[in-house]
Design an enzyme around this catalytic site. Sequence first.
Site, PDB file in Angstrom:
ATOM      1  N   LYS A  45       2.253   6.039 -15.655  1.00 10.19           N
ATOM      2  CA  LYS A  45       2.965   4.814 -15.257  1.00 10.19           C
ATOM      3  C   LYS A  45       4.444   5.121 -15.063  1.00 10.19           C
ATOM      4  O   LYS A  45       5.054   4.740 -14.079  1.00 10.19           O
ATOM      5  CB  LYS A  45       2.848   3.753 -16.329  1.00 10.19           C
ATOM      6  CG  LYS A  45       1.856   2.664 -16.343  1.00 10.19           C
ATOM      7  CD  LYS A  45       1.352   2.026 -15.125  1.00 10.19           C
ATOM      8  CE  LYS A  45       0.660   2.868 -14.157  1.00 10.19           C
ATOM      9  NZ  LYS A  45      -0.613   2.940 -13.799  1.00 10.19           N
ATOM     10  N   ARG A  77       0.822  -1.214   0.000  1.00 10.13           N
ATOM     11  CA  ARG A  77       0.000   0.000   0.000  1.00 10.13           C
ATOM     12  C   ARG A  77       0.853   1.261   0.000  1.00 10.13           C
ATOM     13  O   ARG A  77       0.353   2.339  -0.252  1.00 10.13           O
ATOM     14  CB  ARG A  77      -0.915   0.009   1.231  1.00 10.13           C
ATOM     15  CG  ARG A  77      -1.987  -1.051   1.174  1.00 10.13           C
ATOM     16  CD  ARG A  77      -2.723  -1.138   2.487  1.00 10.13           C
ATOM     17  NE  ARG A  77      -3.428   0.088   2.785  1.00 10.13           N
ATOM     18  CZ  ARG A  77      -4.744   0.227   2.759  1.00 10.13           C
ATOM     19  NH1 ARG A  77      -5.485  -0.781   2.444  1.00 10.13           N
ATOM     20  NH2 ARG A  77      -5.307   1.367   3.066  1.00 10.13           N
ATOM     21  N   GLY A  93      -6.193   7.848   8.402  1.00 10.15           N
ATOM     22  CA  GLY A  93      -7.113   8.944   8.100  1.00 10.15           C
ATOM     23  C   GLY A  93      -6.540  10.262   8.570  1.00 10.15           C
ATOM     24  O   GLY A  93      -5.349  10.355   8.907  1.00 10.15           O
ATOM     25  N   GLU A  97       5.131   7.366 -12.069  1.00  9.38           N
ATOM     26  CA  GLU A  97       4.835   6.662 -10.812  1.00  9.38           C
ATOM     27  C   GLU A  97       5.993   5.759 -10.416  1.00  9.38           C
ATOM     28  O   GLU A  97       6.462   5.789  -9.280  1.00  9.38           O
ATOM     29  CB  GLU A  97       3.597   5.762 -10.985  1.00  9.38           C
ATOM     30  CG  GLU A  97       2.283   6.416 -10.694  1.00  9.38           C
ATOM     31  CD  GLU A  97       1.117   5.453 -10.872  1.00  9.38           C
ATOM     32  OE1 GLU A  97       0.231   5.445 -10.029  1.00  9.38           O
ATOM     33  OE2 GLU A  97       1.083   4.691 -11.870  1.00  9.38           O
ATOM     34  N   LYS A 130      -1.019   2.807  -2.475  1.00  9.79           N
ATOM     35  CA  LYS A 130      -1.920   2.001  -3.297  1.00  9.79           C
ATOM     36  C   LYS A 130      -3.363   2.461  -3.145  1.00  9.79           C
ATOM     37  O   LYS A 130      -4.101   2.568  -4.103  1.00  9.79           O
ATOM     38  CB  LYS A 130      -1.796   0.533  -2.877  1.00  9.79           C
ATOM     39  CG  LYS A 130      -2.645  -0.412  -3.687  1.00  9.79           C
ATOM     40  CD  LYS A 130      -2.089  -0.539  -5.084  1.00  9.79           C
ATOM     41  CE  LYS A 130      -2.994  -1.279  -6.022  1.00  9.79           C
ATOM     42  NZ  LYS A 130      -2.718  -0.924  -7.415  1.00  9.79           N
ATOM     43  N   GLU A 133      -2.081   7.766 -19.405  1.00 10.19           N
ATOM     44  CA  GLU A 133      -1.803   6.618 -18.549  1.00 10.19           C
ATOM     45  C   GLU A 133      -0.353   6.152 -18.711  1.00 10.19           C
ATOM     46  O   GLU A 133       0.309   5.804 -17.731  1.00 10.19           O
ATOM     47  CB  GLU A 133      -2.809   5.502 -18.862  1.00 10.19           C
ATOM     48  CG  GLU A 133      -2.607   4.189 -18.129  1.00 10.19           C
ATOM     49  CD  GLU A 133      -2.610   4.292 -16.610  1.00 10.19           C
ATOM     50  OE1 GLU A 133      -2.979   5.331 -16.059  1.00 10.19           O
ATOM     51  OE2 GLU A 133      -2.194   3.314 -15.964  1.00 10.19           O
TER      52      GLU A 133
HETATM   53  C1  G6P Z   1      -3.585   5.697  -6.068  1.00 11.59           C
HETATM   54  C2  G6P Z   1      -2.961   4.480  -6.733  1.00 11.59           C
HETATM   55  C3  G6P Z   1      -3.334   4.451  -8.202  1.00 11.59           C
HETATM   56  C4  G6P Z   1      -4.849   4.470  -8.359  1.00 11.59           C
HETATM   57  C5  G6P Z   1      -5.477   5.658  -7.620  1.00 11.59           C
HETATM   58  C6  G6P Z   1      -6.995   5.512  -7.538  1.00 11.59           C
HETATM   59  O1  G6P Z   1      -3.020   6.851  -6.563  1.00 11.59           O
HETATM   60  O2  G6P Z   1      -1.565   4.511  -6.605  1.00 11.59           O
HETATM   61  O3  G6P Z   1      -2.823   3.284  -8.797  1.00 11.59           O
HETATM   62  O4  G6P Z   1      -5.171   4.566  -9.711  1.00 11.59           O
HETATM   63  O5  G6P Z   1      -5.007   5.704  -6.270  1.00 11.59           O
HETATM   64  O6  G6P Z   1      -7.286   4.383  -6.760  1.00 11.59           O
HETATM   65  P1  G6P Z   1      -8.580   3.509  -6.869  1.00 11.59           P
HETATM   66  O7  G6P Z   1      -8.390   2.432  -5.870  1.00 11.59           O
HETATM   67  O8  G6P Z   1      -9.734   4.410  -6.561  1.00 11.59           O
HETATM   68  O9  G6P Z   1      -8.654   2.987  -8.271  1.00 11.59           O
END
Ligand code: G6P
Length: 612
Positions: free
Chosen positions: A488, A27, A101, A491, A607, A484
């Site tokens: 990638k 995560r 949170g 990221e 994550k 995208e």
């Molecule tokens: C984070 C993750 C991304 C993901 C985004 C939205 O930034 O690193 O990989 O696309 O959140 O997350 P979700 O779980 O709502 O698709």
Amino acid sequence: MCGIVGYVGKKQSVEVLLEALSRLEYRGYDSAGVAVLNGKGVEIRRKAGKLQGLMESIHKKPVNGHIGIGHTRWATHGEPSERNSHPHTSESGSIAIVHNGIIENYAELKEKLLAKGYKFKSQTDTEIVVHLIAEHAKKLSIEEAFRKTLTQLRGSYAICLVSKDEPDRLYAARFGSPLLVGIGKGEGFFASDAPAILGLTREVMYLNDGDFVVLTASDVKVSTVAGKAVKRKITSIDWDLSAARKDGYDHYMLKEIHEQPAAIEQTLFNRLDLDKNEITFDAKTKKFLNNLSKQERVIIISCGTAYHAGLVGEYMLEEYAHMPVDVDLASEFRYRGPMLDKNTTIIAITQSGETADTLAGIRMAKKHGSKVLAICNVMGSSIAREADAVIYTHAGPEIAVASTKAYTAQVTALILLTLYLTKQRKLVTATKWKSLLKGLHELPKTVEKALATEADVKTLSAKYASLRNFYYLGRRYNFPSALEGALKLKEVCPLIHAEGYAAGEMKHGPISLIHMGWPVVFVATDSPVYEKVVSNIQEVRARRGECIVVASEGNEEIRKNVDSLIHVPKTEELFSPIVVAVPLQFFAYYVACANQCDVDQPPNLAKSVTVE
Ligand code: G6P
């Protein structure tokens, strides 16, 4: 983002906690800690950095006890350091908590506590919570003190508490951050995310916002914060633990890229029926879709990669199903005062089903009478539970921070949705319908073929790995692919800046940077705008930029216009973002590996983003 675990039972709790925390490492986090009741009191161990550091220090000096809580922290308030790591303790050291949170009114509460003479050891918002509990516990039981504290908090939380004075139980509460209870034989668990306890138990109880839990080795009691008992269903996790392992791959990201044919197959399973020549959904989703009005307006909300899937969805829903679609970043949607009514359907796309902004977006939309359809990967997640209907992507657990298989599964779900609505609205001829279904049926195989680009893309990545700026350009369905692809790369390789643009926008700014050797990744697969993309390639070449081009198999003509070429299988344009995603994912992955980046857990990223 932050991970929470808790254990009460007969085992050495620290072993269970560390095992569970290690499953939450994906995560993204920057420090870790545990609190264990060791028979004398609460023993805290914390370390900044990777969990391995904490494990080594515990290995050198073990902590014994059968009840405890653990945490991986992703810094919000205060730098990543040992003193800011969770668990945080009351001044006497008898109460410890972990928290996910953000407590929004923490500054105001901190002022009050400072005035009462409390001393703060950390810069976190969490520490105020444990001091408040201790303050109330001067007159109340721990349970009552915890409940009272919760009524004073604004913001989001999942909190677990252990106290020296109540050595047989853990307490927890959730509001806006995910938390579930795991139920074993003579043992109980808390976890912010199901994979944490995969292998320890399969029986889980997902909690709702406002739930308060008392957990002992033999019992779970759920109530509202005010104390009214509530019932929560126990569900069985049907994932396999091996799905959360690397299976011989160097990284989860690589494994998940390779899992895409299977993930897409799963998304299509039971929905695409070639024999009956139809697309179908579960009864609830069908009812939802069949009740949409002719004038229905769609707003897709999502974040990160899921937002790019949403952009692809906009193209297809408008072109095929003739529905007006807006796509919004959930973080903007919730604050821009969108026009919402009962003829508006919100499609929330989310891998985790827990992204704070997307969750808040659907709640707001529901308040205005709009309907919510979720496209979601994690069963039982908050968004899946709160939506009126859900199309699960069934891509299996996605562990790498950078999303790959969840993205292509989301686009697949959007194709299913689009085609279902297109047929329902009688907007497709029988011949076209047949060929679309055939193409969709072959999609897993087509993606399998796209995986064969790996070796070439790896070689290419070595050539470009030392560069530090990249553009990605595409048009129509593959404009989102450009976004995208760039996401990638940035990221997983934080050394590189990459930006995606609609190719037609290049001359309105980005082109000013193009000079000799500047790398531009073009998506130039077959489409009605193919020639326009070729013109954009020429514009870059005229300025001696380096063109890395993804084109459709069989297009040899384009060779004369490119510096590097990647061929992907030919498909209908609406399927092309899925096949195009594959080489772009490989490119990001291998460039990051060549730069020795932490591919699965890039710094500062998480994550599942459960805070605003
Ligand atoms: C984070 C993750 C991304 C993901 C985004 C939205 O930034 O690193 O990989 O696309 O959140 O997350 P979700 O779980 O709502 O698709």
